[in-house]
Write an enzyme that holds these catalytic residues in place. Structure first.
Site, PDB file in Angstrom:
ATOM      1  CG  MET A  30      -1.902  -1.174   1.194  1.00  0.00           C
ATOM      2  SD  MET A  30      -3.399  -0.854   2.119  1.00  0.00           S
ATOM      3  CE  MET A  30      -2.738  -0.540   3.740  1.00  0.00           C
ATOM      4  N   GLY A  36      11.015  -2.932   5.605  1.00  0.00           N
ATOM      5  CA  GLY A  36      10.277  -4.207   5.593  1.00  0.00           C
ATOM      6  C   GLY A  36       9.855  -4.573   4.171  1.00  0.00           C
ATOM      7  CG  HIS A  37       6.994  -2.175   2.141  1.00  0.00           C
ATOM      8  ND1 HIS A  37       6.866  -1.031   2.890  1.00  0.00           N
ATOM      9  CD2 HIS A  37       5.780  -2.773   2.184  1.00  0.00           C
ATOM     10  CE1 HIS A  37       5.634  -0.924   3.347  1.00  0.00           C
ATOM     11  NE2 HIS A  37       4.944  -1.977   2.940  1.00  0.00           N
ATOM     12  CD  GLU A 148       7.274 -15.462   9.193  1.00  0.00           C
ATOM     13  OE1 GLU A 148       7.788 -15.056  10.261  1.00  0.00           O
ATOM     14  OE2 GLU A 148       7.553 -16.548   8.672  1.00  0.00           O
ATOM     15  CB  VAL A 176      12.117  -5.787   8.621  1.00  0.00           C
ATOM     16  CG1 VAL A 176      13.258  -4.801   8.833  1.00  0.00           C
ATOM     17  CG2 VAL A 176      12.437  -6.750   7.484  1.00  0.00           C
ATOM     18  CB  SER A 185       4.238  -0.610  10.896  1.00  0.00           C
ATOM     19  OG  SER A 185       2.964  -0.194  10.444  1.00  0.00           O
TER      20      SER A 185
END
Ligand code: AMP
Length: 289
Positions: A30, A36-37, A148, A176, A185
């Protein structure tokens, strides 16, 4: 790297990759991209010849009163991160193309979407399952990577892929984390400095529970009570849930007899944070930071 909005244009690019005999690794997002991405993109590059990323803030997975309008959007920065990660195609569809007017079809995955976040976010997993199915039909990936961190989402997607016979391999990637353990996040940007400091209690609570379980504690109620104490001790928070579940069915277990997932959702300030870890009675403990 190409940035594409049109579905037909994207299909043509994918067809070209196929003609070249290349496989496709896909990372749906999004936006508001972070490390993390980037880790998912890296994993996609290791498993497919061409990495495709989608950026779409999917309205149907937000409930009324949730943060759809204020969800962070910064396409320029996102494209920079994709470029650095070696992405070949970035798909940024328009809302009207993903949801032609009066769209009514919904993918509903029963049971798995009903516990944990389900009651707190009615319709959320229908929105996720529907958009991911649509993206899979457009991108036709060989492999798709999911974090996850959104464990329930991962399980919902694994099931819909199996039950709809979709020809894509779903791969879950480890969460991550920041140095203090907080899962990275896009929504962490909503936290004030104090709330950000407070939020490290979530991973601490999870890690301590995993350690207690490894040391022999198998009473879920006792473990959950201890985690609840740890979270509330850190500052004002509203706990949506803290649960110890079977990692496949997501049903609560007590006592713990085998591998489980410890999951939580907690509101700190205006921010709803989710996290989870794997755990087993007798260990081993996988320290993630
Ligand atoms: P989102 O943009 O939040 O919908 O996330 C897109 C994908 O990135 C999902 O598969 C998430 O699970 C994954 N993701 C988000 N945060 C993390 C993280 N900290 N570590 C690993 N994957 C993540």
């Amino acid at each position: 790297m190409k940035t594409i909005s049109g579905i037909e244009e994207l299909r043509a690019e994918i067809a070209e990759c196929r003609r070249e005999g290349r496989t496709i690794g896909f990372v749906p997002t999004m936006g508001a991209l972070h490390v993390g991405h980037a880790a998912l993109m890296q994993a996609a590059g290791g498993r497919g010849d061409v990495v495709v990323v989608s950026i779409f803030v999917n309205p149907t997975q937000f409930g009324p009163g949730e943060d759809f309008e204020k969800y962070p959007r910064n396409l320029e920065r996102d494209l920079e991160l994709c470029r650095e990660a070696g992405v070949r195609l970035v798909f940024v569809p328009r809302g009207i193309d993903m949801y032609p007017s009066a769209s009514t079809t919904v993918i509903h995955v029963p049971e798995l979407g009903e516990g944990l976040c389900g009651p707190h976010r009615p319709g959320h997993f229908d929105g996720v399952a529907t958009i991911v199915t649509k993206l899979f039909h457009i991108v036709t990936p060989d492999v798709a990577l999911f974090g996850e961190k959104d464990y329930q989402q991962l399980k919902v997607i694994e099931r819909l892929v199996r039950e709809l016979n979709l020809p894509v391999q779903v791969v879950g990637c480890p969460t991550v984390r920041e140095e203090d353990g907080l899962a990275v996040s896009s929504r962490n940007a909503y936290l004030s400095r104090d709330e950000r400091r407070q939020a490290s209690c979530l991973y601490r609570a999870l890690a301590e529970a995993a350690e207690a379980m490894a040391a022999g504690e198998t009473d879920s109620a006792a473990l959950i009570a201890r985690m609840t104490g740890r979270v509330l001790q850190a500052g004002p928070a509203k706990i949506d849930y803290i649960a110890i579940v079977d990692p496949r069915t997501l049903r609560a277990v007590n006592p713990v007899r085998g591998p489980v997932r410890i999951c939580l959702a907690v509101r700190i300030g205006g921010c709803r944070l989710i996290d989870n870890v794997a755990a087993s009675p007798g260990g081993p403990v996988r320290r993630e930071v």
